[in-house]
Design an enzyme around this catalytic site. Structure first.
Site, PDB file in Angstrom:
ATOM      1  N   HIS A 177       0.797  -1.208  -0.185  1.00 50.28           N
ATOM      2  CA  HIS A 177       0.078   0.091   0.079  1.00 50.28           C
ATOM      3  C   HIS A 177       0.993   1.301   0.051  1.00 50.28           C
ATOM      4  O   HIS A 177       0.742   2.236  -0.701  1.00 50.28           O
ATOM      5  CB  HIS A 177      -0.882   0.060   1.117  1.00 50.28           C
TER       6      HIS A 177
ATOM      7  N   GLN B 183       3.817   1.588  -1.054  1.00 49.37           N
ATOM      8  CA  GLN B 183       4.520   1.607  -2.326  1.00 49.37           C
ATOM      9  C   GLN B 183       3.702   2.223  -3.456  1.00 49.37           C
ATOM     10  O   GLN B 183       3.877   3.266  -4.336  1.00 49.37           O
ATOM     11  CB  GLN B 183       5.177   0.153  -2.845  1.00 49.37           C
ATOM     12  N   ASP B 184       2.500   1.938  -3.439  1.00 47.05           N
ATOM     13  CA  ASP B 184       1.243   2.032  -4.357  1.00 47.05           C
ATOM     14  C   ASP B 184       1.274   3.816  -4.134  1.00 47.05           C
ATOM     15  O   ASP B 184       1.145   4.566  -5.216  1.00 47.05           O
ATOM     16  CB  ASP B 184       0.172   1.241  -4.090  1.00 47.05           C
ATOM     17  N   HIS B 185       0.980   4.221  -2.918  1.00 46.74           N
ATOM     18  CA  HIS B 185       0.798   5.581  -2.796  1.00 46.74           C
ATOM     19  C   HIS B 185       2.013   6.463  -3.151  1.00 46.74           C
ATOM     20  O   HIS B 185       2.024   7.321  -3.808  1.00 46.74           O
ATOM     21  CB  HIS B 185       0.758   5.886  -0.938  1.00 46.74           C
TER      22      HIS B 185
END
Length: 106
Positions: free
Chosen positions: A79, A81-83
């Protein structure tokens, strides 16, 4: 298996920096729309500084893993890393929009 508390805090730090950067970038778009390019540029710079903070935190994890230390992967780290990647992409797009706004509405 419970996520290590330090790892959870590191992931949340990345999320927080990235989220704050995203906010700055979106605020810069509002300034561009209003024709305030100076304020837009300042907000973009603030966003870039926050991305750098998030990236530095991420780099600490990469360095640990590269040196052989076990880095726990969890949904929270994914999460984070996605942000970060989403905010980085938004930053790139906002900079392009800034150039376009200046051309269309000098």
């Amino acid at each position: 298996m419970a996520l290590d508390e330090n790892m959870a805090m590191t992931a949340m730090e990345i999320v927080a920096f990235s989220g704050d950067a995203r906010t700055k970038y979106l605020q810069s778009m509002d300034c561009m729309e209003a024709g305030d390019y100076e304020k837009a540029a300042a907000l973009i710079k603030e966003g870039d500084d926050l991305i750098l903070d998030a990236h530095n935190t991420q780099t600490e994890l990469i360095t640990k893993e590269a040196s052989g230390e076990k880095v726990e992967l969890s949904f929270l780290t994914v999460h984070a890393q996605d942000h970060l990647m989403t905010a980085m992409l938004l930053g790139d797009m906002v900079k392009k929009f800034n150039k376009l706004y200046k051309k269309v509405n000098p």
